[in-house]
Design a protein around this motif. Structure first.
Motif, PDB file in Angstrom:
ATOM      1  N   VAL A  78       0.830  -1.201   0.000  1.00  0.00           N
ATOM      2  CA  VAL A  78       0.000   0.000   0.000  1.00  0.00           C
ATOM      3  C   VAL A  78       0.865   1.251   0.000  1.00  0.00           C
ATOM      4  O   VAL A  78       0.556   2.238  -0.676  1.00  0.00           O
ATOM      5  N   MET A  81       2.334   1.759  -3.554  1.00  0.00           N
ATOM      6  CA  MET A  81       1.392   1.972  -4.654  1.00  0.00           C
ATOM      7  C   MET A  81       1.204   3.448  -4.987  1.00  0.00           C
ATOM      8  O   MET A  81       1.034   3.807  -6.146  1.00  0.00           O
ATOM      9  N   SER A  84       4.588   4.613  -6.910  1.00  0.00           N
ATOM     10  CA  SER A  84       5.139   3.760  -7.952  1.00  0.00           C
ATOM     11  C   SER A  84       4.671   4.212  -9.327  1.00  0.00           C
ATOM     12  O   SER A  84       3.513   4.561  -9.544  1.00  0.00           O
ATOM     13  N   TRP A  87       1.902   1.570 -11.514  1.00  0.00           N
ATOM     14  CA  TRP A  87       0.716   1.432 -10.671  1.00  0.00           C
ATOM     15  C   TRP A  87      -0.133   0.241 -11.093  1.00  0.00           C
ATOM     16  O   TRP A  87      -0.750  -0.404 -10.264  1.00  0.00           O
ATOM     17  N   PHE A  88      -0.174  -0.088 -12.390  1.00  0.00           N
ATOM     18  CA  PHE A  88      -1.012  -1.200 -12.840  1.00  0.00           C
ATOM     19  C   PHE A  88      -0.500  -2.525 -12.278  1.00  0.00           C
ATOM     20  O   PHE A  88      -1.283  -3.353 -11.792  1.00  0.00           O
ATOM     21  N   LYS A  89       0.831  -2.730 -12.316  1.00  0.00           N
ATOM     22  CA  LYS A  89       1.394  -3.969 -11.776  1.00  0.00           C
ATOM     23  C   LYS A  89       1.210  -4.034 -10.269  1.00  0.00           C
ATOM     24  O   LYS A  89       0.992  -5.108  -9.717  1.00  0.00           O
ATOM     25  N   SER A  90       1.287  -2.889  -9.610  1.00  0.00           N
ATOM     26  CA  SER A  90       1.074  -2.872  -8.158  1.00  0.00           C
ATOM     27  C   SER A  90      -0.357  -3.259  -7.818  1.00  0.00           C
ATOM     28  O   SER A  90      -0.589  -4.051  -6.900  1.00  0.00           O
ATOM     29  N   TYR A  91      -1.318  -2.681  -8.537  1.00  0.00           N
ATOM     30  CA  TYR A  91      -2.721  -3.023  -8.286  1.00  0.00           C
ATOM     31  C   TYR A  91      -3.006  -4.481  -8.627  1.00  0.00           C
ATOM     32  O   TYR A  91      -3.768  -5.152  -7.921  1.00  0.00           O
ATOM     33  N   LEU A  92      -2.399  -4.975  -9.687  1.00  0.00           N
ATOM     34  CA  LEU A  92      -2.596  -6.367 -10.068  1.00  0.00           C
ATOM     35  C   LEU A  92      -2.014  -7.308  -9.014  1.00  0.00           C
ATOM     36  O   LEU A  92      -2.651  -8.297  -8.631  1.00  0.00           O
ATOM     37  N   LEU A  94      -1.555  -6.618  -5.840  1.00  0.00           N
ATOM     38  CA  LEU A  94      -2.391  -6.500  -4.650  1.00  0.00           C
ATOM     39  C   LEU A  94      -3.691  -7.274  -4.821  1.00  0.00           C
ATOM     40  O   LEU A  94      -4.146  -7.945  -3.904  1.00  0.00           O
ATOM     41  N   LEU A  95      -4.279  -7.212  -6.005  1.00  0.00           N
ATOM     42  CA  LEU A  95      -5.520  -7.937  -6.267  1.00  0.00           C
ATOM     43  C   LEU A  95      -5.304  -9.450  -6.168  1.00  0.00           C
ATOM     44  O   LEU A  95      -6.102 -10.156  -5.541  1.00  0.00           O
TER      45      LEU A  95
END
Length: 118
Positions: A78, A81, A84, A87-92, A94-95
């Motif tokens: 968190v 994120m 970074s 951001w897309f790879k971080s959200y992915l 985390l998901l």
């Protein structure tokens, strides 16, 4: 290079010396009745020192520790994120982590490990 090798040898030597000193000082030759009996404030033991332990409580405690460690692993994700650029790879990531965490909770729930009483 010599300093590194000397440091490693000194650390190994110190480790082995401390190990053998601990083994030598830890040996107890006197194993009398008082030494092996459980201590209860100077009184004679009331019952067995081996208390039956609830396996369900132990499993629930282990599950709590595992999920607690997983929640702690969420904090760095968190924090990264927001700053970074990926951001897309971080959200992915985390998901995927949260989905696996949710699947683990559902599995434990369906198995009955979260139930305290049978």
């Amino acid at each position: 290079m010599e300093k590194v090798v000397l440091s490693i040898l000194l650390a190994l030597l110190l480790g082995f010396v401390l190990l053998f000193v601990g083994l030598f000082l830890g040996v107890s030759l006197y194993m009398g009745r008082e030494k092996v009996s459980p201590f209860e404030c100077g009184f004679d033991p009331m019952g067995s020192s081996r208390v039956p332990f609830s396996l369900r409580f132990f499993l629930l405690a282990v599950i709590f520790v595992v999920f607690d460690v997983e929640i702690v692993l969420l904090f760095p994700v968190v924090m990264v994120m927001g700053s970074s650029w990926m951001w897309f790879k971080s959200y992915l990531a985390l998901l995927v982590f949260l989905v696996l965490l949710f699947i683990g909770v559902v599995h434990e729930w369906r198995e009955g490990s979260l139930e305290w009483e049978m």
